[in-house]
Scaffold this motif. Structure first.
Motif, PDB file in Angstrom:
ATOM      1  N   HIS A  71       0.991  -1.241   0.118  1.00  0.00           N
ATOM      2  CA  HIS A  71      -0.066  -0.012   0.009  1.00  0.00           C
ATOM      3  C   HIS A  71       0.888   1.280   0.043  1.00  0.00           C
ATOM      4  O   HIS A  71       1.694   1.316   0.884  1.00  0.00           O
ATOM      5  N   ALA A 101      -3.784  -0.810   4.493  1.00  0.00           N
ATOM      6  CA  ALA A 101      -4.328   0.114   3.665  1.00  0.00           C
ATOM      7  C   ALA A 101      -4.062   1.470   4.402  1.00  0.00           C
ATOM      8  O   ALA A 101      -4.258   1.715   5.611  1.00  0.00           O
ATOM      9  N   ALA A 142      -2.271   7.060  -5.734  1.00  0.00           N
ATOM     10  CA  ALA A 142      -2.297   5.904  -5.076  1.00  0.00           C
ATOM     11  C   ALA A 142      -1.248   4.987  -5.820  1.00  0.00           C
ATOM     12  O   ALA A 142      -0.665   5.166  -6.769  1.00  0.00           O
ATOM     13  N   ARG A 143      -1.182   3.719  -5.235  1.00  0.00           N
ATOM     14  CA  ARG A 143      -0.041   2.648  -5.641  1.00  0.00           C
ATOM     15  C   ARG A 143      -0.264   2.416  -7.091  1.00  0.00           C
ATOM     16  O   ARG A 143       0.376   2.067  -7.849  1.00  0.00           O
TER      17      ARG A 143
END
Length: 857
Positions: free
Chosen positions: A643, A661, A691-692
């Motif tokens: 994450h 998360a 985000a990833r």
């Protein structure tokens, strides 16, 4: 046997040996820790092994009927061991970690233990390296006269190996494959030597009585003094020249290559000489070498100006910059290095009548070299500074020459070498420590050096030569920058730095639900530390490599209670502590060794030291990088943390990762909210970029950064003064699909310069009229213009720019200083004097301000 057919073999041998040594030391820094204690231990293991090899195998070489075959066996053995060293070094990692775990707080025991472990891994091949020269001495006729030519060929091969390793092999092949490639060269030399030996008959064995008759102990002492001076001077010059060149891996390669080139050339010159009195000639050479090194240490203070002249003439290009660095390094180091090279053939005439004499000569020189480098690293440079270290070692070497030569001329050498103790003007010292390579535009106006700025110097409120690096605090009218080897690693002189440094502290604390235990990697000037401290965690520990950085932070009133002086990689691998937050502000990856804090192995160490739900936070610079390097770091970080996310750090990125998360950042109130508001980050959730999954999509497919692959460290120096920054910002802009006001306009502004940038920043301010980020950005842009227009004599434009800067940077002390500069250049001395006096009330001990006021009388 004659020298000519053996010279190519010694050239290959020298190239292979230096490639191996460069790779060994680079890998050892990752395993044993990038500290002076660990690296001195590894150096002693390698060079001590070479000395032992020369001493032990000299007599054995004399007893060989076919010494060339003996030499071939040594080279072939070295090739075989070189193939094993990558695996041996990898196996030793657990041992080095164990030593660091239990002995890190006792440097003496740690150093001895690292030496013993490094000796187990590296001494066997080092023994064979050291034995090659005496083996060749046994194979040639008249070694005392001819050995110098082979020494020169061997050293010039080392020059080739240095540049080949530093510019080609390590970036292209990585560490392990570079070691394997290096094994080819001694293997080829050994195979050719074996073939040559098979075509020769046996030779008569020299008698023991003949071995000892012509051995001159005085010559050995003189050559040992030369070795002591040489390696101590090399260490000290490296500390001086990184202040001019920057501490990139290419700069160190350049310095080592130039130093070895001088020794190789000197070896050839010394071999061609036929002095009537070799002892007196050797003593004179050692004395002259001492004087040349002291003179070179003083000449270093002229290099910042010469560097700027080179930049002004040829531009800030990587290739021309390499040649400029080679030329400047040669100016100060080459004459003395030539003297070092000349000493060997002269000493060999007096001692190397056989292999045993050659081995003893080489061994004592090598041992003295280890002593010189160790003293320089641990005591002399930190206590005296590099210049005085060179002068002291030069005086000591000249005294040895005086004692053994009994010549009045030697007294002159002692006196002249001592001139290196005379300090250059204060302003010259300031300019050297300020690192002109990092911000050449600050000194240039219309492509020429601004002489008035040059004469005024720099306000350095702190300076210290530490064991690992040189640290200074550059104070500019009430604001500060911490410089490590001339590079600003932390500053409050620019919005971008204040923004990302504070965010590295506040962001992970906002993402974690209850952050009780926090580790900060890198102290700098304490901005990240202070940001974390505002959240009052139960444990707040700082890991910092250099004690001088701790002292610099203390000068700025930042004194962490829980501070560990250690290599961060070693600390994370060996500590049993678990942390809720680990936030890293490493030095830029173009600094040698900096890339090791952006690898899979480092990120895994951070992950393994996180408690359940822990957050790792990492600075990723957007400047002085290529888009390819950005992709590599992002891809590597995301490969370790399932994450991950990226946040906007004012042109840079702040990466966060966790095994769980990531939650939305908490909102803050009170003084934390006020602090965030001042840097334009009141709500850190608005800084979320991606985000990833989005990060991985943007980074694309490609290799990961590992300890073996040094791609980042070798790629980023090419972009230190390049035009790639706009492309990196565009990469961030594409990643951040819908940036909120005013960040979208600010991203556009960062991609352009001049008036175009101003228009974009004004647009950002229009979109968010009360947002501190564009307000401060406008003020700093006009402040910069006011200073530039002042230097250029555009006083009306400077007045207008200063007026706008005052509207946006209310209460900023820099406004007073820039206005004082303007009034002084306008000839309004009384007004300038009052302004400088106002600043002096804030910093009464400032020698810089006192100097400016004195000039106004």
């Amino acid at each position: 046997m004659s020298v000519r057919p053996l010279a190519p073999l010694l050239f290959l041998s020298g190239a292979g040996a230096l490639i191996l040594e460069v790779a060994w030391f680079r890998r050892a820094a990752q395993l044993a820790g990038a500290t002076s204690v660990a690296m001195a231990a590894v150096l002693a293991a390698v060079i001590g092994g070479m000395a032992a090899g020369a001493w032990l195998f000299g007599g054995a070489a004399d007893r060989q009927k076919r010494p060339l075959r003996f030499y071939a066996l040594l080279e072939l053995g070295l090739a075989a061991l070189a193939l094993l060293t990558p695996h041996l070094l990898d196996v030793s990692r657990g041992g080095f970690d164990l030593l660091h775990r239990h002995l890190a707080e006792t440097p003496a025991a740690h150093s001895v233990s690292c030496f013993l472990l490094a000796s187990i891994m590296l001494a066997p091949p080092a023994l064979l390296m050291g034995a090659t020269l005496p083996a060749v001495a046994a194979a040639i006729t008249s070694p005392s006269v001819r050995l110098g030519w082979l020494y020169s060929a061997n050293t010039l091969g080392a020059v080739a190996g240095t540049f080949l390793a530093g510019f080609v092999l390590l970036p292209a092949l990585g560490l392990a494959n570079t070691m394997r490639f290096a094994a080819i060269l001694p293997a080829v030399a050994g195979a050719i030597a074996w073939w040559m030996a098979s075509r020769q008959g046996d030779r008569p064995i020299p008698t023991e009585q003949r071995d000892g008759d012509a051995f001159d102990r005085g010559a050995v002492m003189l050559y040992a003094a030369s070795g002591f001076l040489g390696l101590a001077a090399e260490v000290a010059f490296a500390r001086l020249l990184v202040l001019v060149f920057g501490s990139t891996t290419y700069a160190f390669t350049t310095m080592l290559g130039v130093f070895l080139l001088g020794i190789g050339v000197g070896g050839a010159i010394g071999s061609a000489r036929k002095p009537k009195d070799a002892r007196r000639a050797l003593a004179t050479t050692v004395g002259v070498t001492a004087v040349l090194f002291s003179a070179g240490a003083l000449l270093v203070y002229l290099l910042p100006r010469l560097y700027l002249l080179g930049i002004a003439s040829w531009g800030e290009h990587w290739v021309s910059g390499i040649w400029l660095r080679i030329g400047l390094a040669a100016l100060v180091m080459l004459p003395g290095a030539i003297g070092l090279g000349m000493a060997f053939p002269l000493a060999a005439r007096l001692t190397a009548t056989n292999a045993r004499g050659a081995g003893a000569l080489y061994a004592w020189n090598t041992v003295a070299s280890v002593v010189g480098s160790t003293l320089a690293v641990f005591w002399l440079v930190p206590a005296l500074g590099p210049r005085a270290t060179i002068a002291l070692c030069g005086v000591l070497a000249a005294i040895v020459a005086l004692w053994l030569a009994r010549s009045r001329l030697a007294v002159v050498f002692v006196v002249l070498a001592g001139l290196g103790f005379v300090p250059p003007p204060e302003v010259a010292q300031e300019r050297l420590l300020a690192g002109v390579y990092f911000s050449p535009a600050s000194w240039l106006t219309d492509g020429e050096i601004d002489e008035r700025t040059w004469v005024q110097g720099v306000d350095l409120s702190f300076r210290e030569f530490g064991r690992e690096a040189t640290v200074a605090v550059w104070t500019w009218y009430g604001t500060h920058s911490v410089l490590i080897d001339g590079k600003a690693v932390a500053t409050n002189q620019a919005l971008a730095d204040d923004h990302h440094l504070a965010l590295l502290g506040h962001l992970p604390m906002a993402l974690h639900e209850k952050p009780a235990r926090v580790l900060v990697v890198g102290l700098g000037m304490g901005t990240t530390y202070r940001a974390v401290k505002m959240h009052a965690p139960k444990t707040l520990r700082v890991v910092e490599l250099e004690t001088a950085v701790k002292n610099a932070a203390a000068a700025l009133h930042v004194t962490p209670r829980d501070l560990v002086i250690a290599d961060a990689r070693s600390y994370l691998r060996t500590t049993d502590e678990k942390y809720d937050v680990i936030t890293s502000d490493p030095i830029h990856p173009w600094v040698r060794g900096g890339g090791d804090l952006y690898t899979v192995e480092y990120f895994e160490s951070c992950r393994d030291r996180l408690a359940n739900g822990g957050i790792a936070c990492q600075w990723l610079p957007g400047y002085q990088m290529s888009v390819r390097s950005l992709n590599d770091v992002v891809r590597t970080f995301c490969s370790v943390f399932p994450h991950a996310a990226a946040y906007f750090g004012s042109g840079d990125l702040v990466l966060v990762g966790s095994a769980r998360a990531l939650r939305a950042p908490r909102q803050f109130r009170g003084r934390i909210r006020t602090a965030l508001h001042e840097i334009g980050a009141t709500d850190v959730s608005t800084l979320h970029v991606a985000a990833r999954a989005e990060l991985l999509l943007a980074a694309g497919n490609g290799p990961l950064l590992t300890d073996d692959a040094l791609r980042l460290e070798f790629d980023t120096p090419k972009y230190v003064n390049n035009r790639e920054f706009p492309a990196c910002v565009r990469w961030i802009e594409r990643l951040w699909k819908n940036p909120p006001k005013p960040y979208g306009a600010m991203l556009k502004a960062l991609q352009v310069s001049g008036r175009a940038r101003l228009r974009k920043i004004k647009q950002a301010r229009y979109l968010a009229p009360n947002h501190r980020y564009p307000i401060r950005a406008v003020g700093e842009l006009y402040l910069d213009w006011a200073g530039g227009d002042t230097r250029a004599g555009e006083f009306k434009a400077a007045e207008q720019a200063l007026r706008v800067a005052k509207q946006n940077l209310r209460g900023d002390p820099r406004l007073i200083g820039v206005e004082a500069d303007l009034r002084e250049r306008q000839g309004r001395k009384e007004e300038a004097k009052k302004l400088f006096q106002k600043l002096q009330l804030r910093a009464p001990d400032s020698r810089y301000l006192a100097r400016r006021l004195e000039a106004l009388k």
